[in-house]
Structure formats: structure tokens, C-alpha cells
Scaffold this motif. Structure first.
Motif: not given
Length: 243
Positions: A171-173, A176-182, A200-201
Motif C-alpha cells: 500500500l502507498p506509504p 490513510g494519512r492526512p492528505g493521502g488516499r483512504p 489504496a487497497l
């Protein structure tokens, strides 16, 4: 943003998507690939000059992104968030129209169209994740095996992360982080009327399936087919049978 400005922004977005040609372009680009202006013009049945005008508006709005390679101009949906918006609006609109008995006739009028619709209902891409019966079956299998939990919203479990690591699926690092993809989100499937998995999954699973030739694209549309190797992998890893 003040409420009045939010209303203006919503109206501007609605006006962009209200045009049938621009809506057709956005729908076609849900296959996750970059298209040329000429390809989109042929798909929508409009002149290249007309397509260029519509594409310029969609690019200026931020819904589409433009790439140039030599003399060729390619466009794609700007971000996964745009793809989610287009898919969600499409499903919502079809649900509302169906309840109001105003749904446009989607019955196929040619054998080619019927074949395409059947293939897309069986297995297709929804931007960058799997959809159709295949996508829903994979989502069900991940939930049934405890790899994804829906106890308090969709989430990948510790068991699921171990399973992903064992399959070398990353999964992209920033997921799930702020500004990132769920990490994972439900995406209502417009043919199955049930959720397949996005986020992302969903993207990682689709990318893996394509890279490892578990599925292959059918022609230039969104439909994919499960290969013999893919059938074995789905059966062994998730217990999914796609006959």
C-alpha cells in the motif's frame, strides 16, 4: 468557505457535468487510462474541435489532467478523488432516476453493445480498482476471511496486512494519512448494487491482478477477463470462483 461560495462552486461543478459530452468523457475516463482527444471524440460522437473545447473546460476546472507526448495530447481524470466523485454521482443519479421511473433506456441495441455490457457487468475496472461481479466477490472474500473489517467503517485488519505482505502487495506509504488516499473505502457497484472496494487497497489489488496477468483487458474499454492463472490465484488465495 462561506456558504454562498460553496453554493456557487457546486453550481459550477453541476454545470460542467450537466453537458452530455463532458459527462461521456468523464465516464469513459473511469477506466483509469489516459485517452487522446480523438479517442474521446469518437466515443462521444462529436467533432474533434468540439471535443477540444469541452476538454479545455474540464482541464481548467481541475477535473481532468493533461499530458503531452510529442504531438499527442492525452487526458485522464486528475485524481482518484475525481474518479470517486464521478462514480458516486453516476450511481446516485441512476438510483434517483430509477426510483422516479425516469431512467434512460440502457437496454443494448446491438450484439456488440450487449456483449460489452455483459463483459463489464462480469468484471471491469472502476478507475483503478476492480468492479462488477469480480470486484464484489473479492470484497466479500476479504471481509469473510477477516482481512478487511467493517466493524466501525471499512479497515484493513492486522491479519489483512500480514496477508498483503505475504503476497508482496504494498500500500502507498501515505495511505490513510492526512492528505493521502483512504486505505480502503466502499464503492457502490452500479451493476451489482453492492459495494466493491476502492481506496489504496482496491487500487493495489487491481494493479497486482493486472501486473501478474490474473486479469487482462478486453479491447479498449473497462471490461477485463480473469485468466486461467488468475482463476487459480483467486481460488487459492481468496476462495473466489469466477466460472
Amino acid at each position: 468557505m462561506p456558504p454562498a461560495h460553496r453554493g456557487s462552486s457546486l453550481a459550477a461543478l453541476a454545470a460542467l457535468l450537466a453537458d452530455p459530452t463532458r459527462a461521456e468523457f468523464c465516464s469513459a475516463l473511469l477506466d483509469g487510462r489516459a485517452w487522446t482527444a480523438g479517442e474521446l471524440a469518437r466515443t462521444a460522437g462529436v467533432a474533434p474541435s468540439t471535443a477540444s473545447e469541452h476538454l479545455s473546460r474540464l482541464i481548467a476546472s481541475g477535473l481532468l489532467a493533461e499530458e503531452r507526448q510529442g504531438r499527442h495530447r492525452y487526458v485522464r481524470l486528475a485524481t482518484p478523488a475525481v474518479a470517486t466523485l464521478i462514480e458516486d454521482v453516476t450511481v446516485f443519479a441512476e438510483t434517483v432516476f430509477a426510483e422516479a421511473a425516469e431512467l434512460p433506456d440502457r437496454a443494448p441495441h446491438t450484439l456488440r453493445e450487449a456483449t460489452r455490457q455483459s463483459a463489464e457487468a462480469r468484471a471491469r475496472t472502476c478507475y483503478d480498482h476492480l468492479a462488477g461481479r469480480l470486484g464484489v466477490a473479492v470484497a466479500d472474500a476479504l471481509l469473510d476471511r477477516g482481512l478487511v473489517s467493517d466493524d466501525a467503517g471499512l479497515a484493513v485488519t492486522e491479519r489483512g496486512r500480514a496477508w498483503l505482505a505475504a503476497q508482496a502487495i504494498e500500500l502507498p506509504p501515505r495511505a490513510g494519512r492526512p492528505g493521502g488516499r483512504p486505505v480502503v473505502r466502499g464503492c457502490l457497484d452500479w451493476t451489482e448494487r453492492r459495494n466493491h472496494l476502492g481506496g489504496a487497497l482496491g487500487a493495489a489489488l487491481c494493479r497486482t491482478a493486472l501486473d501478474r496477468a490474473w486479469v487482462e483487458r478486453i479491447g479498449s474499454g473497462r471490461a477485463v477477463r480473469v485468466t486461467p492463472d488468475g482463476g487459480r490465484a483467486l481460488r487459492e488465495l481468496l476462495g473466489v470462483e469466477m466460472s
